[in-house]
Scaffold this active site. Structure first.
Site, mmCIF file in Angstrom:
data_model
loop_
_atom_site.group_PDB
_atom_site.id
_atom_site.type_symbol
_atom_site.label_atom_id
_atom_site.label_comp_id
_atom_site.label_asym_id
_atom_site.label_seq_id
_atom_site.Cartn_x
_atom_site.Cartn_y
_atom_site.Cartn_z
ATOM 1 N N ARG A 55 9.907 -52.753 5.008
ATOM 2 C CA ARG A 55 9.179 -52.100 3.900
ATOM 3 C C ARG A 55 7.800 -51.685 4.395
ATOM 4 O O ARG A 55 7.294 -50.611 4.073
ATOM 5 C CB ARG A 55 9.076 -53.026 2.680
ATOM 6 C CG ARG A 55 8.138 -52.458 1.614
ATOM 7 C CD ARG A 55 8.265 -53.109 0.236
ATOM 8 N NE ARG A 55 8.508 -54.528 0.262
ATOM 9 C CZ ARG A 55 7.584 -55.458 0.557
ATOM 10 N NH1 ARG A 55 6.349 -55.119 0.857
ATOM 11 N NH2 ARG A 55 7.923 -56.742 0.547
ATOM 12 N N TYR A 108 6.163 -28.144 -11.286
ATOM 13 C CA TYR A 108 7.442 -28.837 -11.388
ATOM 14 C C TYR A 108 7.441 -29.739 -12.629
ATOM 15 O O TYR A 108 6.525 -30.563 -12.803
ATOM 16 C CB TYR A 108 7.678 -29.647 -10.109
ATOM 17 C CG TYR A 108 8.874 -30.545 -10.208
ATOM 18 C CD1 TYR A 108 10.122 -30.019 -10.534
ATOM 19 C CD2 TYR A 108 8.766 -31.911 -10.010
ATOM 20 C CE1 TYR A 108 11.230 -30.837 -10.660
ATOM 21 C CE2 TYR A 108 9.869 -32.740 -10.123
ATOM 22 C CZ TYR A 108 11.100 -32.194 -10.455
ATOM 23 O OH TYR A 108 12.196 -33.012 -10.586
ATOM 24 N N ASP A 180 0.384 -30.310 -3.837
ATOM 25 C CA ASP A 180 1.833 -30.403 -3.628
ATOM 26 C C ASP A 180 2.221 -29.183 -2.789
ATOM 27 O O ASP A 180 2.217 -28.054 -3.269
ATOM 28 C CB ASP A 180 2.550 -30.407 -4.995
ATOM 29 C CG ASP A 180 4.058 -30.553 -4.849
ATOM 30 O OD1 ASP A 180 4.604 -30.171 -3.799
ATOM 31 O OD2 ASP A 180 4.696 -31.039 -5.809
ATOM 32 N N LYS A 205 13.251 -30.864 -0.072
ATOM 33 C CA LYS A 205 13.332 -29.406 -0.085
ATOM 34 C C LYS A 205 13.260 -28.855 1.340
ATOM 35 O O LYS A 205 14.083 -29.194 2.158
ATOM 36 C CB LYS A 205 12.227 -28.866 -1.002
ATOM 37 C CG LYS A 205 12.167 -29.575 -2.374
ATOM 38 C CD LYS A 205 13.431 -29.379 -3.161
ATOM 39 C CE LYS A 205 13.497 -29.969 -4.550
ATOM 40 N NZ LYS A 205 12.883 -31.204 -4.877
HETATM 41 N N1 PLP Z 1 7.285 -31.294 -6.265
HETATM 42 C C1 PLP Z 1 7.971 -30.144 -6.390
HETATM 43 C C2 PLP Z 1 7.255 -28.829 -6.238
HETATM 44 C C3 PLP Z 1 9.337 -30.179 -6.668
HETATM 45 O O1 PLP Z 1 10.016 -29.019 -6.801
HETATM 46 C C4 PLP Z 1 9.985 -31.432 -6.815
HETATM 47 C C5 PLP Z 1 11.437 -31.526 -7.125
HETATM 48 O O2 PLP Z 1 12.070 -30.555 -7.470
HETATM 49 C C6 PLP Z 1 9.226 -32.604 -6.693
HETATM 50 C C7 PLP Z 1 7.885 -32.494 -6.390
HETATM 51 C C8 PLP Z 1 9.862 -33.969 -6.863
HETATM 52 O O3 PLP Z 1 10.549 -34.312 -5.711
HETATM 53 P P1 PLP Z 1 11.872 -35.240 -5.661
HETATM 54 O O4 PLP Z 1 12.935 -34.527 -6.443
HETATM 55 O O5 PLP Z 1 12.144 -35.352 -4.194
HETATM 56 O O6 PLP Z 1 11.491 -36.543 -6.276
#
Ligand code: PLP
Length: 385
Positions: A55, A108, A180, A205
């Site tokens: 961990r 998101y 992000d 992604k």
């Molecule tokens: N940030 C963005 C721009 C996303 O599109 C997503 C998921 O679609 C996330 C964060 C969250 O990521 P995860 O689905 O890997 O938890």
């Protein structure tokens, strides 16, 4: 690869070499999957290579964390079980109950759900604001604001925020700027070099890139933040497992070549959509008339593989387009080698329905993959009817 050598290398070289030296014992050129929870100690506290419990750290995860830090030009990287686990660790690792966060008003949906339904109960307030409007961001800042959260380009409307300007606004208020960088990836945009303090990713992604693993990452540019995120990564425990870290690192090594093809294909698809009579609006930051185009051209090297568009005929037609597509697979998520199509209002952004973040019902989002572009265009032509 030494630190000095790494700093002089190009992006593709760092993607392949920065995180791992061939194994001393076997010469393995690719990091093994260290499927172990614990490590033998040579006497109490006598750790070989610093590993104690998986961990806290695991060598496969370390290779991924070092590589993503080298690509984002940060001090340290951290890998998590999902993008949202990465987000939660950053938020609760850096903030305290009573603090306030400025969020994008287009982002998101899961990020909003996290702040509204989880972090709020823990005592963190938030205000959504249009991050492309610096005055709106200044107006949303309160004395307790400790974080400005940026997504650029945004999911799903491909809005653009000026990272450098927002870093100044956040820092003047004594807040950290978190970006992000999931849509752009470090290949197209490096937020830390533009003044951001923290980068987060859904590595599910483009970083993983093959739609075969869920993960998240955080990269920070200063040691104090690294210490806090590292402490909470271990204390909260939402880490990436060694199998997931290995797959994500395997994807990351080809990020540059994949992104070039995603961008090439997206540009051709956008050109096609713009000329189609069934399409009323196309959202892509590479378009000269996109309101954020100039900023995007300054802070991104290309404009990415995500495209959204509105169709004539409202929601029924948007749903029909999604369902008629064949090469574009109807599915959530994005950033993989295969093209995906979805209806944000009913799918990825259903969690913000009825709020000020609700997306238009006639909106379709596509993740343009790396297939033969003529096949993608023919498929959309057929789907648009
Ligand atoms: N940030 C963005 C721009 C996303 O599109 C997503 C998921 O679609 C996330 C964060 C969250 O990521 P995860 O689905 O890997 O938890």
């Amino acid at each position: 690869m030494t630190q000095e050598h790494r700093n002089k290398s190009g992006f593709e070289t760092r993607a392949i070499h920065a995180g791992y030296e061939p194994d001393e014992a076997t010469g393995a050129v690719i990091p093994p999957i260290y499927a172990t929870s614990t490590y033998k100690q040579d006497g109490v506290g006598g750790l070989r290579g610093g590993y104690e419990y998986s961990r806290s750290a695991n060598p496969t995860r370390t290779a991924l964390e070092s590589t993503i830090a080298a690509l984002e030009e940060g001090e340290r990287g951290f890998a998590f079980a999902s993008g949202l686990a990465a987000e939660d660790t950053v938020v609760r690792g850096l903030l305290n109950p009573g603090d306030h966060v400025v969020l994008p008003n287009d982002a998101y949906g899961g990020t909003h759900r996290l702040f509204d339904k989880v972090e709020q109960r823990w005592g963190l307030a938030n205000t959504p604001a249009a991050l492309s409007d610096l005055d709106a961001v200044r107006a949303a800042i309160r004395p307790e604001t400790k974080m400005v959260w940026v997504e650029t380009p945004t999911n799903p409307l491909l809005g653009i925020a000026d990272i450098e300007a927002l870093a100044d606004v956040a820092h003047e208020a004594g807040a950290v700027l978190v970006v992000d960088n999931t849509f752009a990836t470090p290949y197209l945009q490096q937020p830390l070099a533009l003044g951001a303090d923290v980068v987060v990713h859904s590595t599910t992604k483009y970083v993983g890139g093959h739609s075969d693993v869920v993960g998240g990452a955080v990269v920070v540019r200063d040691l104090d933040l690294a210490e806090k995120v590292g402490y909470h990564q271990n204390a909260m425990g939402a880490v990436a497992g060694p199998f997931d870290a290995w797959l994500t690192l395997r994807g990351l090594k080809t990020l540059a070549v994949r992104m070039e093809r995603h961008c090439d294909n997206a540009e051709r698809v956008v050109e096609f959509l713009r000329g189609h009579s069934a399409v009323s609006q196309v959202f892509y930051p590479g378009l000269a008339d996109h309101p954020g185009h100039e900023i995007a051209a300054r802070q991104m090297s290309r404009f990415g593989g995500m495209v959204s568009f509105r169709v004539n005929g409202g929601e029924p037609q948007a749903l029909a387009v999604c369902e008629r597509a064949e090469v574009f697979t109807l599915a959530e998520s994005l950033g993989g080698i295969e093209s995906l199509i979805e209806h944000p209002g009913r799918m990825t952004h259903a969690s913000v329905a009825g709020t000020e973040l609700e997306v238009p019902a006639d909106l379709v989002r596509i993740s343009v993959g790396i297939e033969t572009v003529e096949d993608l265009i023919a498929d959309l032509d057929h789907a648009l009817g």
